[in-house]
Scaffold this motif. Structure first.
Motif, mmCIF file in Angstrom:
data_model
loop_
_atom_site.group_PDB
_atom_site.id
_atom_site.type_symbol
_atom_site.label_atom_id
_atom_site.label_comp_id
_atom_site.label_asym_id
_atom_site.label_seq_id
_atom_site.Cartn_x
_atom_site.Cartn_y
_atom_site.Cartn_z
ATOM 1 N N LEU A 486 0.831 -1.192 0.000
ATOM 2 C CA LEU A 486 0.000 0.000 0.000
ATOM 3 C C LEU A 486 0.871 1.249 0.000
ATOM 4 C CD1 LEU A 486 -2.673 -1.102 2.638
ATOM 5 C CD2 LEU A 486 -2.847 -1.222 0.143
ATOM 6 N N SER A 487 1.996 1.191 0.706
ATOM 7 C CA SER A 487 2.928 2.314 0.833
ATOM 8 C C SER A 487 4.342 1.775 0.736
ATOM 9 C CB SER A 487 2.780 3.003 2.196
ATOM 10 O OG SER A 487 1.461 3.101 2.636
ATOM 11 N N ASN A 488 5.288 2.661 0.477
ATOM 12 C CA ASN A 488 6.706 2.333 0.646
ATOM 13 C C ASN A 488 7.524 3.617 0.688
ATOM 14 O OD1 ASN A 488 7.190 3.073 -2.078
ATOM 15 N ND2 ASN A 488 7.020 0.961 -2.793
ATOM 16 N N HIS A 489 8.835 3.480 0.620
ATOM 17 C CA HIS A 489 9.735 4.613 0.816
ATOM 18 C C HIS A 489 9.756 5.582 -0.360
ATOM 19 C CE1 HIS A 489 11.948 1.678 -1.513
ATOM 20 N NE2 HIS A 489 12.808 2.611 -1.865
ATOM 21 N N ASP A 490 9.105 5.239 -1.461
ATOM 22 C CA ASP A 490 9.116 6.089 -2.651
ATOM 23 C C ASP A 490 7.795 6.807 -2.903
ATOM 24 O OD1 ASP A 490 11.766 5.747 -3.523
ATOM 25 O OD2 ASP A 490 11.289 3.840 -4.477
ATOM 26 N N ILE A 533 -4.161 -11.979 -4.557
ATOM 27 C CA ILE A 533 -3.057 -12.872 -4.903
ATOM 28 C C ILE A 533 -1.731 -12.113 -4.822
ATOM 29 C CG2 ILE A 533 -3.369 -12.424 -7.379
ATOM 30 C CD1 ILE A 533 -2.401 -15.312 -7.871
ATOM 31 N N GLY A 534 -0.729 -12.716 -4.174
ATOM 32 C CA GLY A 534 0.572 -12.089 -4.048
ATOM 33 C C GLY A 534 1.056 -12.101 -2.607
ATOM 34 N N ALA A 535 2.179 -11.421 -2.366
ATOM 35 C CA ALA A 535 2.806 -11.358 -1.048
ATOM 36 C C ALA A 535 2.493 -10.001 -0.417
ATOM 37 C CB ALA A 535 4.320 -11.550 -1.168
ATOM 38 N N PRO A 536 1.545 -9.936 0.511
ATOM 39 C CA PRO A 536 1.188 -8.651 1.121
ATOM 40 C C PRO A 536 2.367 -8.109 1.929
ATOM 41 C CG PRO A 536 0.126 -10.460 2.292
ATOM 42 C CD PRO A 536 0.768 -11.057 1.071
ATOM 43 N N THR A 537 2.753 -6.852 1.646
ATOM 44 C CA THR A 537 3.964 -6.289 2.246
ATOM 45 C C THR A 537 3.644 -4.985 2.950
ATOM 46 O OG1 THR A 537 5.283 -7.287 0.476
ATOM 47 C CG2 THR A 537 6.330 -5.572 1.794
ATOM 48 N N LEU A 538 3.853 -4.978 4.268
ATOM 49 C CA LEU A 538 3.648 -3.782 5.064
ATOM 50 C C LEU A 538 4.897 -2.911 4.986
ATOM 51 C CD1 LEU A 538 2.053 -6.243 6.477
ATOM 52 C CD2 LEU A 538 2.018 -4.775 8.489
ATOM 53 N N TYR A 539 4.703 -1.613 4.857
ATOM 54 C CA TYR A 539 5.789 -0.640 5.022
ATOM 55 C C TYR A 539 5.783 -0.247 6.490
ATOM 56 C CZ TYR A 539 8.575 3.607 4.115
ATOM 57 O OH TYR A 539 9.539 4.592 4.121
ATOM 58 N N TYR A 540 6.917 -0.406 7.156
ATOM 59 C CA TYR A 540 6.988 -0.210 8.605
ATOM 60 C C TYR A 540 6.156 1.018 9.027
ATOM 61 C CZ TYR A 540 9.805 3.998 8.256
ATOM 62 O OH TYR A 540 10.203 5.289 8.005
ATOM 63 N N GLY A 541 5.353 0.830 10.068
ATOM 64 C CA GLY A 541 4.557 1.936 10.582
ATOM 65 C C GLY A 541 3.185 2.072 9.972
ATOM 66 N N ASP A 542 2.944 1.479 8.795
ATOM 67 C CA ASP A 542 1.582 1.512 8.245
ATOM 68 C C ASP A 542 0.602 0.904 9.246
ATOM 69 O OD1 ASP A 542 2.070 2.842 5.912
ATOM 70 O OD2 ASP A 542 1.521 1.197 4.578
ATOM 71 N N ASP A 553 8.821 12.699 3.480
ATOM 72 C CA ASP A 553 7.839 12.647 4.565
ATOM 73 C C ASP A 553 7.349 11.234 4.850
ATOM 74 O OD1 ASP A 553 6.404 14.141 6.515
ATOM 75 O OD2 ASP A 553 4.584 14.046 5.290
ATOM 76 N N ASN A 554 7.423 10.354 3.841
ATOM 77 C CA ASN A 554 7.007 8.962 4.050
ATOM 78 C C ASN A 554 8.019 8.172 4.883
ATOM 79 O OD1 ASN A 554 9.101 8.650 2.209
ATOM 80 N ND2 ASN A 554 7.786 8.049 0.509
ATOM 81 N N ARG A 555 9.130 8.799 5.249
ATOM 82 C CA ARG A 555 10.195 8.117 5.990
ATOM 83 C C ARG A 555 10.231 8.573 7.449
ATOM 84 N NH1 ARG A 555 14.538 8.798 0.921
ATOM 85 N NH2 ARG A 555 13.270 7.602 -0.545
ATOM 86 N N ARG A 556 9.063 8.837 7.987
ATOM 87 C CA ARG A 556 8.957 9.187 9.401
ATOM 88 C C ARG A 556 9.373 7.992 10.258
ATOM 89 N NH1 ARG A 556 3.123 12.459 9.746
ATOM 90 N NH2 ARG A 556 3.561 13.940 8.060
ATOM 91 N N THR A 557 9.729 8.275 11.500
ATOM 92 C CA THR A 557 10.120 7.203 12.404
ATOM 93 C C THR A 557 8.907 6.387 12.834
ATOM 94 O OG1 THR A 557 9.953 8.781 14.216
ATOM 95 C CG2 THR A 557 12.157 8.364 13.321
#
Length: 680
Positions: A486-490, A533-542, A553-557
């Motif tokens: 759903l989200s990532n670093h980009d 279908i696929g590998a669900p991948t969480l972006y840390y903090g989502d 801004d997507n790289r908050r702690t």
């Protein structure tokens, strides 16, 4: 002809060996409504081969044909006949015409790792996840990078600044180790780390040394040396940085800590993949040494920026290549023109190619034993498409020879088909066939929050057509391992996209990313992420409710002690549902109904059937869905295992009865439901 009943895909239910060997015999199956058609033909180009009706089960007939593969890609589709009526069936589904692009495809010998199919992954941007060892933190004034000296951020909860690349919060590998119990309790199966190798930036996509983990996220044993003076812009006297990143004790200790991390991950039954940036390196790289970090250290060869006699000169393409241009030859080719990102010159350097292939092998081999690579801007590597494919074929061979169960997952925008022919990448970060269509449907937003399109908000036709088209670029083994984020670093955080604010942090400010977000739409997205279908991948903090516009801004702690606990609980429940149901990891997918703000689909595998319905509209709806095409039996009792709505969610059991093949229910606004056939 009952076209809704027609079905086939590349899963084990319809291909006896979805990942067959060369020359292997396979069985292909095709489903129709019971006693509904005259003939089913399996077709290869213009040739047709009759299939035999083998099984009648419930409302369906199942046709079969045996086929021996050879060494080449096998492409096929189906033709179904009933009287004068003719229907074609391929990866698009039932069609009135034949479209070669959507042929089913099988490549003998191509397989993706079993552990990666449907695996729940968790992406960690290390500097922002958890600070487990303050002694390795980058110090303010430690070195100069892109226009100013680096800064240590003292307040963990401070928003990233507009020029964030040289600001460090202190997250490290020890922090990841400290949080492994949390990740395991969440249900994470695979950890994906953004780059970890020595690098001057917090994102580390500008590699300085491919052989070592950066001591700033690893371990600093030997320390000392001066910081830069205020206003000092040269790194020639950045002695502390030089000691920390070139001293072999620090480098070896950091690699040892990484080994410990991998062992701790594996001990929990989890996996780890790491980021490989092989298209370009960084200006700090020991092969270039533009910052003269290695120039003063024994045991290192002169960098290509400083010396015409450097053994690394042909690792880079210098536009002014006369010996008189040295020292400090700045005419090298940079990726997208960035002089901090020198592009690697593979075509002119066999030594470079061999070195990088050695790196690829090294980290998936003992004692490091990582479980795969995520490949940054993989389609950009090299100066020609021909060489790019040549390199990735070699890369696949060395990686798979060293570790046959390693995953090769590439970052790619656009059609990846030419790299997914079985001899290069395993799969991709799934932008086209997951993140983008899902984002448009649920939020009407572009994935950077750069545009809002009301015509795409709730546009189910656009969603279904985009998914069908882009999923056809991948064979089933690639689809089952594709990274669904759903989200990532980009890109902007998905939760921020739910507020429909167009723009970036520099113009809107960070608080705007938090305002007006819609938790119900976020939960609906999570339901789809965990059931597609696929590998669900969480972006840390989502999972903790983190917001943010696109980078930085997507790289908050990660907000330790300030988490949205309800969101974490919801993610944990949906991950559990995903992991406990094989239909969600490896089963078939069938769209059942769609319309404005409405999606209904089934996932099914053997006797396990799951129905997912999304109502993203703002009103209460009575919904009727024909669930028979998902192989739900007439009279079945469907158990509700999750219902999300505006006020929250319910995981408690409720029951619905299928009558005349129809599942009927009321759904509140912005709701999502997951139902499973009840087995007595």
């Amino acid at each position: 002809m009952n076209k809704e009943a027609l079905f086939c895909d590349g899963t084990e239910a319809y291909v006896s060996q979805p990942e067959p060997e060369v020359d292997e015999w396979i069985q292909l199956w095709f489903r129709t409504a019971k006693d509904d058609v005259d003939e089913v033909l399996m077709c290869i180009k213009d040739e047709s081969f009759p299939m035999k009706k083998m099984i009648s089960k419930g409302a369906f007939d199942y046709y079969c044909i045996d086929w021996q593969l050879d060494t080449e890609e096998f492409r096929y589709y189906f033709k179904i006949l009933k009287g004068e009526e003719v229907c074609y069936y391929n990866q698009w589904g039932a069609r009135d015409d034949y479209a070669e692009y959507y042929d089913f495809r099988i490549v003998p010998g191509f397989a993706t790792p079993e552990w990666a199919k449907g695996a729940v992954m968790y992406q960690i941007y290390t500097d922002r996840f958890c600070n487990g060892d303050p002694t390795n933190d980058v110090q303010t004034g430690e070195y100069f990078y892109i226009g100013d000296q680096v800064q240590k951020v003292e307040d963990w909860y401070r928003y990233p600044q507009p020029m964030d690349v040289r600001e460090f919060y202190g997250g490290d590998l020890q922090g990841v180790i400290n949080k492994l119990d949390y990740l395991q309790s969440l249900g994470v199966e695979v950890i994906y780390c953004n780059p970890l190798f020595v690098s001057p930036s917090n994102h580390k996509y500008d590699t300085q040394d491919y052989d070592y983990i950066d001591p700033h996220v690893g371990k600093i044993v030997t320390d000392g040396g001066r910081l830069l003076e205020p206003g000092e812009k040269s790194n020639y006297h950045a002695d502390k940085y030089r000691i920390r990143t070139t001293d072999k004790e620090n480098l070896e200790a950091s690699n040892q800590l990484f080994i410990r991390l991998v062992e701790e991950i594996h001990r929990r039954g989890m996996r780890i993949i790491i980021d490989g940036v092989f298209n370009h390196c960084g200006s700090f790289n020991k092969w270039m040494d533009r910052e003269m970090i290695y120039d003063q250290v024994e045991g290192y060869q002169p960098g290509a920026y400083m010396s015409a006699q450097s053994p690394y000169r042909n690792y880079f393409l210098f536009h002014n290549n006369n010996d008189s241009e040295w020292p400090q030859n700045a005419s090298y080719d940079g990726w997208w023109g960035h002089d901090t990102l020198p592009k690697l010159n593979y075509e002119d350097s066999k030594e470079l190619e061999e070195y990088v292939l050695g790196v690829a092998k090294k980290w998936v081999s003992p004692p490091y034993n990582v479980d795969g690579w995520r490949l940054d801007v993989a389609a950009d590597l090299g100066r020609s498409n021909e060489y790019n494919h040549e390199f990735w074929k070699k890369f696949r061979k060395v990686v798979k020879d060293a570790n046959p169960n390693a995953l090769i997952l590439a970052e790619h925008y656009g059609d990846p088909r030419e790299w997914l022919e079985g001899d290069e990448w395993d799969t991709v970060m799934n932008y086209d066939a997951f993140m983008e269509p899902l984002t448009w449907f649920l939020t009407g937003m572009e994935k950077h929050s750069d545009e809002y399109r009301e015509d795409l908000l709730g546009n189910a036709d656009n969603f279904v057509n985009a998914m069908k088209h882009h999923m056809a670029s991948m064979m089933t083994p690639s689809l089952q391992t594709a990274m669904n984020q759903l989200s990532n670093h980009d890109h902007s955080r998905f939760l921020t996209r739910t507020n429909h604010k167009v723009g970036r942090v520099a113009e809107l400010g960070p608080e705007a990313a938090n305002q007006g977000v819609d938790l119900a739409i976020m939960r609906a997205a999570i339901v789809m992420q965990m059931t597609w279908i696929g590998a669900p991948t969480l972006y840390y903090g989502d999972e903790a409710g983190v917001c943010g516009f696109t980078d930085p801004d997507n790289r908050r702690t990660y907000p330790w002690r300030r988490e949205n606990k309800e969101m974490i609980s919801f993610y944990r429940e949906m991950i559990r549902i995903h992991r406990e149901n094989l239909a969600l990891k490896k089963g078939s997918l069938k769209m059942l109904k769609w319309g404005p703000g409405l999606l209904a689909y089934g996932r099914f595998w053997g006797d396990e059937q799951i129905i997912v319905i999304i109502n993203s509209a703002d009103e209460l709806r009575e919904i009727h869905v024909n669930v028979m095409p998902a192989e739900v039996k007439e009279g079945s009792n469907m158990a509700r295992i999750m219902y999300s709505y505006v006020e929250g969610y319910i995981g408690a059991f409720d029951e619905y009865v299928v009558k005349d093949g129809i599942l009927s229910l009321m759904m509140g606004p912005k709701s999502a439901i997951v139902l499973k056939n009840k087995k007595w």
